[in-house]
Design a protein around this motif. Structure first.
Motif, PDB file in Angstrom:
ATOM      1  N   HIS A 262      51.054  41.280  30.760  1.00 13.74           N
ATOM      2  CA  HIS A 262      51.065  41.065  29.631  1.00 13.74           C
ATOM      3  C   HIS A 262      50.300  40.115  28.643  1.00 13.74           C
ATOM      4  O   HIS A 262      49.926  40.244  27.359  1.00 13.74           O
ATOM      5  N   ASP A 263      50.081  38.842  29.329  1.00  9.77           N
ATOM      6  CA  ASP A 263      49.366  37.942  28.809  1.00  9.77           C
ATOM      7  C   ASP A 263      47.875  37.443  29.136  1.00  9.77           C
ATOM      8  O   ASP A 263      47.470  37.000  28.260  1.00  9.77           O
ATOM      9  N   TYR A 264      47.838  37.619  30.391  1.00  9.03           N
ATOM     10  CA  TYR A 264      46.373  37.537  30.829  1.00  9.03           C
ATOM     11  C   TYR A 264      45.308  38.757  30.464  1.00  9.03           C
ATOM     12  O   TYR A 264      45.453  39.788  30.687  1.00  9.03           O
ATOM     13  N   HIS A 265      44.211  38.187  29.739  1.00  8.25           N
ATOM     14  CA  HIS A 265      43.240  39.095  29.355  1.00  8.25           C
ATOM     15  C   HIS A 265      41.785  39.053  30.025  1.00  8.25           C
ATOM     16  O   HIS A 265      41.413  37.985  29.812  1.00  8.25           O
ATOM     17  N   ASP A 266      41.436  39.713  30.931  1.00 10.97           N
ATOM     18  CA  ASP A 266      40.203  39.618  31.777  1.00 10.97           C
ATOM     19  C   ASP A 266      39.204  39.785  30.892  1.00 10.97           C
ATOM     20  O   ASP A 266      38.946  40.870  30.129  1.00 10.97           O
ATOM     21  N   ARG A 267      38.053  38.907  31.032  1.00 12.65           N
ATOM     22  CA  ARG A 267      36.940  38.935  30.108  1.00 12.65           C
ATOM     23  C   ARG A 267      35.974  40.079  30.660  1.00 12.65           C
ATOM     24  O   ARG A 267      35.019  40.080  30.182  1.00 12.65           O
TER      25      ARG A 267
END
Length: 132
Positions: free
Chosen positions: A17-22
Motif C-alpha cells: 500500500h505505501d511503497y511505490h516502485d519508480r
C-alpha cells in the motif's frame, strides 16, 4: 528491534500500500557522462538539416565514378535516401575502392547501388589523406 517486536504483516502492508516502485526512473542516474555526451551530440546531429543537392543523371554519376576510381580521387556522395523527417543525410566523403555492375564499394567496404546516388562530386582538396 528484536525478533519478538518484528511484525511481517507491517512489512507486507508497507510494500502493498505505501511503497511505490519508480521502475526505470531509479536507474537513469547511472548513465555515464560520455554516454550522455554522445546522446546530446546525436540530438544535435539529428537536428542538422542537409539540403538536397541537384539530382544528377546516371551518365554524369557514372562519369564521375569512373574518374574517381581511375585517378584514385575521393568523392562527396549524397544519397537519395531520407530519414523519418524527410531530411537527407550528411554527405559521405570516401574513395571508391571498386565496383561490380551497378554497385560501388566505398572505403569502409560499404556497398552502394549507383541508382541510390543523388549527387556526386570529386573532392579536390589537397589535404585528403584517405584516413577520414
Amino acid at each position: 528491534m528484536n525478533e519478538k517486536e518484528f511484525d511481517l504483516g507491517i512489512v507486507k502492508r508497507f510494500f502493498e500500500h505505501d511503497y511505490h516502485d519508480r521502475g526505470l526512473m531509479k536507474w537513469q542516474g547511472f548513465y555515464l557522462s560520455d554516454h550522455t555526451a554522445a546522446l546530446n551530440q546525436q540530438k544535435i546531429q539529428d537536428k542538422q538539416q542537409y539540403p538536397p543537392k541537384p539530382q544528377q543523371s546516371l551518365s554524369i554519376v557514372g562519369q564521375i565514378l569512373s574518374t574517381a576510381y581511375t585517378q584514385n580521387q575521393p568523392v562527396n556522395l549524397q544519397l537519395n535516401t531520407v530519414d523519418h523527417n524527410n531530411q537527407h543525410f550528411a554527405t559521405i566523403t570516401t574513395p571508391i575502392l571498386g565496383y561490380n555492375g551497378a554497385t560501388i564499394v566505398l572505403a569502409n567496404h560499404q556497398f552502394i547501388n549507383i541508382n541510390d546516388i543523388q549527387h556526386i562530386e570529386l573532392v579536390r582538396s589537397t589535404n585528403w589523406t584517405g584516413n577520414q
